[in-house]
Design an enzyme around this catalytic site. Structure first.
Site, PDB file in Angstrom:
ATOM      1  N   CYS A  50       7.434   6.728  23.504  1.00 53.75           N
ATOM      2  CA  CYS A  50       6.109   6.889  24.109  1.00 53.75           C
ATOM      3  C   CYS A  50       6.097   7.741  25.377  1.00 53.75           C
ATOM      4  CB  CYS A  50       5.500   5.526  24.411  1.00 53.75           C
ATOM      5  SG  CYS A  50       6.347   4.623  25.741  1.00 53.75           S
ATOM      6  N   CYS A 119      22.241  -1.196  30.465  1.00 54.73           N
ATOM      7  CA  CYS A 119      23.076  -0.438  29.540  1.00 54.73           C
ATOM      8  C   CYS A 119      22.171   0.054  28.400  1.00 54.73           C
ATOM      9  CB  CYS A 119      24.181  -1.354  29.040  1.00 54.73           C
ATOM     10  SG  CYS A 119      25.469  -0.542  28.117  1.00 54.73           S
TER      11      CYS A 119
END
Length: 134
Positions: A50, A119
């Site tokens: 997005c 991460c």
């Protein structure tokens, strides 16, 4: 914040096969295989689905894990966290707050000032150089 919701078919048309697998089906790219694992550019990392801004390169650090790692998001409300008990582990999954894309996981073993390690999967991110940010 308005959520972006699309059908699986729409996401498949918009994303590469790997990005769809990781971001929409909660997959993981192989360690040290992603474009941004050791990348050191100055700019903003955005959601591949997005384009919401998620991380600033100034918060990126070399975690040695093979995935791009950050000690904090751009703002607290750009991410959502969810308990993940898959693969026989208890982890905290990180999702884009705008479109619910799976981005990776957060761990409590990062550097100061937060002590966190976000991460992330490279394939879930688009890097925009700071000079091109509007």
């Amino acid at each position: 914040m308005t959520k972006i919701v699309k059908s699986d078919a729409e996401w498949q048309r918009l994303l590469s096969d790997e990005a769809y697998h990781v971001a929409r089906q909660h997959g993981t790219e192989r360690a040290f295989s992603g474009e941004y694992a050791s990348f050191k550019g100055d700019g903003i990392y955005r959601c591949v689905c997005c384009e919401s801004p998620l991380f600033d390169s100034t918060a990126k650090f070399d975690s040695g894990t093979g995935w791009p790692s950050f000690y904090q998001p751009l703002a607290p409300d750009v991410l959502e966290e969810k308990k993940d008990i898959s693969h026989g582990m208890i982890r905290v999954e990180v999702l884009c707050a705008t479109c619910d894309a799976h981005l990776g996981h957060v761990f409590p073993d990062g550097p100061k000032p937060t002590g966190l390690r976000y991460c992330m999967n490279s394939v879930c991110l688009n890097f925009i150089p700071r000079s091109q940010e509007s």
